[in-house]
Scaffold this motif. Sequence first.
Motif, mmCIF file in Angstrom:
data_model
loop_
_atom_site.group_PDB
_atom_site.id
_atom_site.type_symbol
_atom_site.label_atom_id
_atom_site.label_comp_id
_atom_site.label_asym_id
_atom_site.label_seq_id
_atom_site.Cartn_x
_atom_site.Cartn_y
_atom_site.Cartn_z
ATOM 1 N N LYS A 23 0.829 -1.211 0.000
ATOM 2 C CA LYS A 23 0.000 0.000 0.000
ATOM 3 C C LYS A 23 0.864 1.261 0.000
ATOM 4 O O LYS A 23 0.537 2.252 -0.669
ATOM 5 N N LYS A 24 1.967 1.248 0.735
ATOM 6 C CA LYS A 24 2.851 2.414 0.773
ATOM 7 C C LYS A 24 3.367 2.742 -0.628
ATOM 8 O O LYS A 24 3.331 3.904 -1.058
ATOM 9 N N PRO A 42 -6.911 -5.961 -2.860
ATOM 10 C CA PRO A 42 -7.240 -5.230 -1.637
ATOM 11 C C PRO A 42 -8.148 -4.039 -1.917
ATOM 12 O O PRO A 42 -8.180 -3.508 -3.034
ATOM 13 N N ALA A 43 -8.861 -3.602 -0.896
ATOM 14 C CA ALA A 43 -9.819 -2.510 -1.051
ATOM 15 C C ALA A 43 -9.150 -1.208 -1.455
ATOM 16 O O ALA A 43 -9.752 -0.375 -2.144
ATOM 17 N N TRP A 44 -7.885 -1.022 -1.022
ATOM 18 C CA TRP A 44 -7.213 0.244 -1.313
ATOM 19 C C TRP A 44 -6.743 0.357 -2.761
ATOM 20 O O TRP A 44 -6.402 1.432 -3.232
ATOM 21 N N ALA A 45 -6.740 -0.732 -3.483
ATOM 22 C CA ALA A 45 -6.211 -0.746 -4.857
ATOM 23 C C ALA A 45 -7.297 -0.308 -5.839
ATOM 24 O O ALA A 45 -7.848 -1.115 -6.590
ATOM 25 N N THR A 46 -7.615 0.974 -5.840
ATOM 26 C CA THR A 46 -8.698 1.484 -6.683
ATOM 27 C C THR A 46 -8.271 1.674 -8.132
ATOM 28 O O THR A 46 -9.096 1.619 -9.036
ATOM 29 N N VAL A 51 -2.049 -2.313 -10.448
ATOM 30 C CA VAL A 51 -2.027 -3.426 -9.499
ATOM 31 C C VAL A 51 -2.164 -4.756 -10.234
ATOM 32 O O VAL A 51 -3.030 -4.919 -11.095
ATOM 33 N N LEU A 52 -1.268 -5.676 -9.891
ATOM 34 C CA LEU A 52 -1.371 -7.053 -10.367
ATOM 35 C C LEU A 52 -1.445 -7.964 -9.152
ATOM 36 O O LEU A 52 -0.627 -7.857 -8.234
ATOM 37 N N ILE A 53 -2.401 -8.851 -9.154
ATOM 38 C CA ILE A 53 -2.520 -9.843 -8.089
ATOM 39 C C ILE A 53 -2.005 -11.165 -8.641
ATOM 40 O O ILE A 53 -2.596 -11.738 -9.560
ATOM 41 N N GLY A 54 -0.883 -11.627 -8.085
ATOM 42 C CA GLY A 54 -0.262 -12.844 -8.586
ATOM 43 C C GLY A 54 -0.337 -13.980 -7.580
ATOM 44 O O GLY A 54 -0.310 -13.755 -6.371
ATOM 45 N N HIS A 55 -0.424 -15.196 -8.103
ATOM 46 C CA HIS A 55 -0.389 -16.364 -7.223
ATOM 47 C C HIS A 55 1.057 -16.654 -6.837
ATOM 48 O O HIS A 55 1.918 -16.831 -7.694
#
Length: 232
Positions: A23-24, A42-46, A51-55
């Motif tokens: 987040k920082k 995450p909620a903060w990733a508007t 943002v990439l969400i990786g496994h």
Amino acid sequence: MGTTQKVIMVSGAARGMGAAIAKKFYDEGWCVSLGMRKPQIPAWATDKERVLIGHYDALDTTTEASWVESTISRFGHINAVVANAGIGIWKNIIDISEREMDDLLDVHIKSPRRLVKAAWEQLVACGSGRVVMIGSLSSKRVYDSDSGPYAVSKFATLALAHSIRHTGFEYGIRATVICPGFVKTDMVEGMMPELNMTPPEEIARVAHFLVTSPNEVSISEIPVNCRAEESY
């Protein structure tokens, strides 16, 4: 994605220090690639473009390379890696099982090494690659018998960071291990509820300082404590 936009990978980013670090950097305008065992945005990733969400699972030897590949595919490059994923197994060095000891070593040493290796060409190419390992004050001392095996693995995390620093220094790579004591996360908060623990956001602030410092600033390790102990 523009080539000037900086990209950081953070493992164990679903909660605790990893979430705070991610987040920082997101708040500071970076693109963030978040490694999680159970990927969830995450909620903060508007701003989904950054943002990439990786496994990522430190106990699965295939996920480091695939996460790096997906990060490059999405953002085009990598500037920094934060190896934050960790586990705690609180048994003495005699009673711990072989499997449990392997898990500590896999999560705290072998997987971070694979992750940095997979991202190495990218870190070299940018000329100012940054690697931050999240160690522990247990990287510096054995606190008690039941923290012994954990300390063994975290001592090795410290050596891993130093090894990366030496290997990558001529290419502009700087590697540091942050060695926190008790940080207010769900992993340890219940262990000592009376203690005024370090907020994870403060570890994130340290990580940001390290990653954004110039090549002329090389810091090998930073111990962080919330109470008065002997200096390590």
